[in-house]
Structure formats: C-alpha cells, structure tokens
Design an enzyme around this catalytic site. Structure first.
Site, short mmCIF file in Angstrom:
data_model
loop_
_atom_site.label_atom_id
_atom_site.label_comp_id
_atom_site.label_asym_id
_atom_site.label_seq_id
_atom_site.Cartn_x
_atom_site.Cartn_y
_atom_site.Cartn_z
N ASP A 193 0.80 -1.21 0.00
CA ASP A 193 0.00 0.00 0.00
C ASP A 193 0.84 1.27 0.00
O ASP A 193 0.63 2.16 -0.83
CB ASP A 193 -0.93 -0.02 1.23
CG ASP A 193 -1.82 1.20 1.28
OD1 ASP A 193 -2.98 1.09 0.89
OD2 ASP A 193 -1.34 2.28 1.72
N VAL B 107 -5.06 2.42 -0.25
CA VAL B 107 -5.03 1.66 -1.50
C VAL B 107 -5.65 0.28 -1.30
O VAL B 107 -6.48 -0.18 -2.09
CB VAL B 107 -3.59 1.54 -2.03
CG1 VAL B 107 -3.55 0.73 -3.31
CG2 VAL B 107 -2.98 2.92 -2.26
N ASP B 108 -5.25 -0.40 -0.23
CA ASP B 108 -5.80 -1.72 0.06
C ASP B 108 -7.30 -1.65 0.30
O ASP B 108 -8.06 -2.51 -0.17
CB ASP B 108 -5.12 -2.31 1.29
CG ASP B 108 -3.76 -2.90 0.98
OD1 ASP B 108 -3.51 -3.25 -0.19
OD2 ASP B 108 -2.94 -3.02 1.90
N VAL B 109 -7.75 -0.66 1.05
CA VAL B 109 -9.16 -0.55 1.39
C VAL B 109 -10.00 -0.32 0.14
O VAL B 109 -11.03 -0.97 -0.07
CB VAL B 109 -9.39 0.58 2.42
CG1 VAL B 109 -10.88 0.82 2.64
CG2 VAL B 109 -8.70 0.24 3.74
N ALA C 157 -10.16 -3.40 -2.00
CA ALA C 157 -11.10 -4.38 -1.46
C ALA C 157 -12.52 -4.07 -1.90
O ALA C 157 -13.30 -4.98 -2.23
CB ALA C 157 -11.01 -4.41 0.06
#
Length: 419
Positions: free
Chosen positions: A147, A175-177, A180
């Site tokens: 991220d 970025v990860d959130v 997802a």
C-alpha cells in the site's frame, strides 16, 4: 450478521468463500462477505498464519488488532500447500467454494498446486477473485504490491500534504481498502451473472488500477477535459499539486483556523457562501467581485482565506460547527477516531458490534452496508490461528453435499452448498 439474526436470513446465506489471501485487501473482501452472511474459510500457513497477526502493537488475543480489523466472522484452517495431503484438502475447499479470494503474486498459486485456469475450467460456477499489485502483464507481474509504495507510485502521495511540505501518505492503508471495495463489487457482479447464467468466472483487480480510479477529478485533470471533435485539446489539462486540505476547484472547501483549532468548511455553492459570510458577520464578502462566484473565489483564494480566518478567530471550532450546522451549512471540527465513533453513535449509526469467539470478546466496527435497514455484521470474533482445523478438515474429508438440479431459468443457489 448481527448477534441473534438467523443465519438463513442473511443476504449471502449458503455461500462458501475460500479466503486464500493475506494482509489487508483480500481479507477485507472476505470479512465483508462474512458480514453479509457467507461462510468464509480462511486458509493460513503453518506457524505464522496471516502475516498481520504479528503486526503489533496494538496486540490482541489473535496477535494484533490489525489482523482483527479484516478477519471477523471467519473460520481459520492451517494448510501447508507443500504437503500433498493438505494440497488435496485445499483443492477440495476450492471445489466446494462459490468464491475464491487470493492475492498471490501472478503464477504463485499455480506453482503451489492451485492452477487457477484449470480449476475454473473444472468448476465453471466458481467465481475466482485475484488481487495483484500491478496486474499480470510483463513489467507488472513481478512487482510486489504494498500500500505505502502504491501511494507513491500512483500519484496519490504527490497530491497529499502541505503545498510547501514533503509528499505524505494517507493515515490508513487507503489503496488496500479501496481495492477491497472494487474486488467486492466485481465478485458480487460475477455472482449476479452466475444467478442468470450458471457461469462463474475470473475477477481481477490491481492495486494500482484501484487507487488511480479513486483519484477521480485529480486524475481527470491530467487526462484533460472532453472537447468537441476536431478541436485541439483544452489547455486546462494540468498536473495537480499538493495543497494541504484545500480543494483545487472549490473555495472555501478546506480547513480554516478558528480561535482554538481548525474547522473543516465545505461551501459548495455561491448561495452557501453568501450564507456563510453572513454567519461570520462579514456579509459584504459575498458582494465583493473577487469572491462573488466560485470561479472568482478560486482565483482569489489567497486573499479570501485570511479574511475568513480573521472572522473565525472570534470563537472556537466547536461553537462555529454548531452555528454552521444550525444554519444548514456544512462543517466539522477535526475529531479523533474515537470522537468520530462518538459522533456516529450520536447520529444513530450504531457503529460497532460486540463479537465473541475462542479468542475472547471484543468490539468490531459494524458493516457500513445496511440492507433492509440492518447492518448485518459478523458476530463471531476473528479466529485464532487454526481454530477451526478439526471442523473444516472433517467437512472437507466427507463426501460433498449433493445439490438438487434447478431449472436453467431460475436464479442459482450457491453452486456447491454450505454445510
């Protein structure tokens, strides 16, 4: 699902998810599917499990609160894919799953014995979600996706921070959130198609693509505006730069100083600006030709902001927030995360749930998704490593359930059935 809600009443009841992912983006997808009622089985490696179990402080009975944030409502089974017997069980889990989530580097799953394309061909109703950092093509497939680095690589960090300060990362793994959420949308769309056709398929999401999509207006400014065919591109296309909390296209839409702290002010229309100026006791600002329209306020931002802050210095952020809300304007003091939870509770959002499990008892954030006015949040605590080894291994060792055939025109039930 909320404590006490019937399992067969949950939106995704009967859906089986094999969560082969780790860290954050993939596990968050699994946690959300668990919130919505799916049975999510998390496969972890021997010894360490998901690496985020060791990402502490803050510590938790499961290892860390980082792990807890993305693994509620799941079952944990430890499988060593280098061991033939465990690989057989992993393949059987895939065979019984409706959805597989993985974020291996491209090609790694195949090397471990889980050939994605072969498994999709063997199980045509399966929805397989693959999350990568930079995609699967040459030049991107070999790059690991983290991220923090993606925030730099995508341009997000370039536009985050004070104008005269260094590039700054967001305060959470944004970025990860966001990836997802894109992956979840893709999975649900594929399941909807499967309900019509019986066909699953491959959902692919790359961290770089997701964060670039999230740059919205800032990225579009670089691509430039739409222009009539045959005319040259508009010269307004520009590379955005850091501007602290300020908005590139709206003024005032930023933090403004008060007598005791900053106040987030969002004034989106000329009418709102007139009301804001009146509330501050400086109504003539709305008649000043430099500030009468938003375009003019953007052009004269550096002249306007000090005038607004001089008026705001007469009182503190809490008082101004209350006055603005009473006047129908939009503002907030800068709250801590804990104060943000208090606000959510005060406005009736019921922001957290109590969860229980072998690890103990604690609180988890309620799902932001409400269906029929109900936030169906998983009621079981994040699992201990291998907590469900015995039950999952026993289930996978038994003959699979036999599903009754359904008419081709009917919406399909989960294609392999949950126990």
């Amino acid at each position: 699902m909320q404590p006490g809600a019937a399992a067969d009443d949950a939106t995704l009841s009967g859906l089986v998810v094999a969560d082969l992912s780790r860290v954050l983006a993939g596990p968050l997808v699994g946690a959300t599917l668990a919130d919505l009622g799916a049975r999510v089985i998390k496969v972890e490696q021997p010894g360490t499990g998901d690496g985020t179990r060791a990402w502490s402080p803050p510590a938790s009975a499961t290892g860390s609160t980082y792990f807890d944030s993305a693994n509620r409502g799941k079952e944990s089974v430890v499988l060593d894919l280098a061991e033939p017997a465990d690989l057989v069980l992993a393949r059987e889990l895939v065979a019984r799953a409706d959805v597989v989530i993985e974020n291996f580097r491209p090609g790694a799953a195949t090397r471990l014995g889980l050939d994605r394309d072969a498994l999709l061909a063997e199980h045509p109703g399966l929805v397989w979600c693959s999350i990568t950092g930079y995609g699967t093509q040459a030049g991107g497939a070999d790059r690991a996706g983290y991220d923090f680095v993606l925030q730099a690589a995508s341009g997000l960090m370039h536009i985050t921070g004070d104008a005269d300060g260094p590039p700054t990362k967001a305060g959470v793994a944004l970025v990860d959130v966001l990836t997802a959420k894109d992956a979840l949308a893709g999975i649900l769309a594929a399941l909807l198609r499967r309900g019509r056709t019986g066909r699953g398929g491959l959902v692919e999401v790359a961290l770089l693509s997701s964060i670039q999509a999230a740059l919205v207006n800032q990225l579009q400014a670089v691509l430039g505006p739409i222009t009539p065919e045959g005319t040259p591109p508009n010269a307004d296309a520009a590379e955005p730069r850091r501007a602290g909390s300020a908005h590139p296209s709206i003024v005032p839409y930023q933090l403004l100083a008060t007598a005791d702290g900053p106040l987030a002010v969002a004034v989106g229309t000329d009418g709102q600006f007139r009301a804001f100026a009146a509330l501050l006791g400086v109504p003539t600002l709305a008649d000043d030709p430099r500030f009468a329209t938003n375009r003019q306020r953007v052009a004269h931002r550096e002249a306007l902001v000090p005038l607004l802050e001089t008026a705001l210095a007469a009182d503190g952020a809490v008082a101004w927030e209350e006055r603005m809300l009473a006047a129908g304007l939009v503002a907030s003091r800068v709250r801590t995360i804990g104060e943000g939870l208090e606000l959510a509770a005060a406005v009736g959002l019921d922001p957290f749930r109590e969860v229980r499990g072998a690890a103990g008892v604690g609180r988890q954030l309620a799902s932001p998704i409400r269906i029929d006015r109900d936030a169906r949040t998983a009621s079981t605590a994040p699992p201990l490593l291998g907590e469900h080894d015995a039950s999952v291994r026993a289930w996978l060792s038994q003959p699979p359930p036999t599903a009754s055939p359904a008419p081709a025109s009917a919406a399909r039930a989960p294609h392999r059935g949950a126990p």
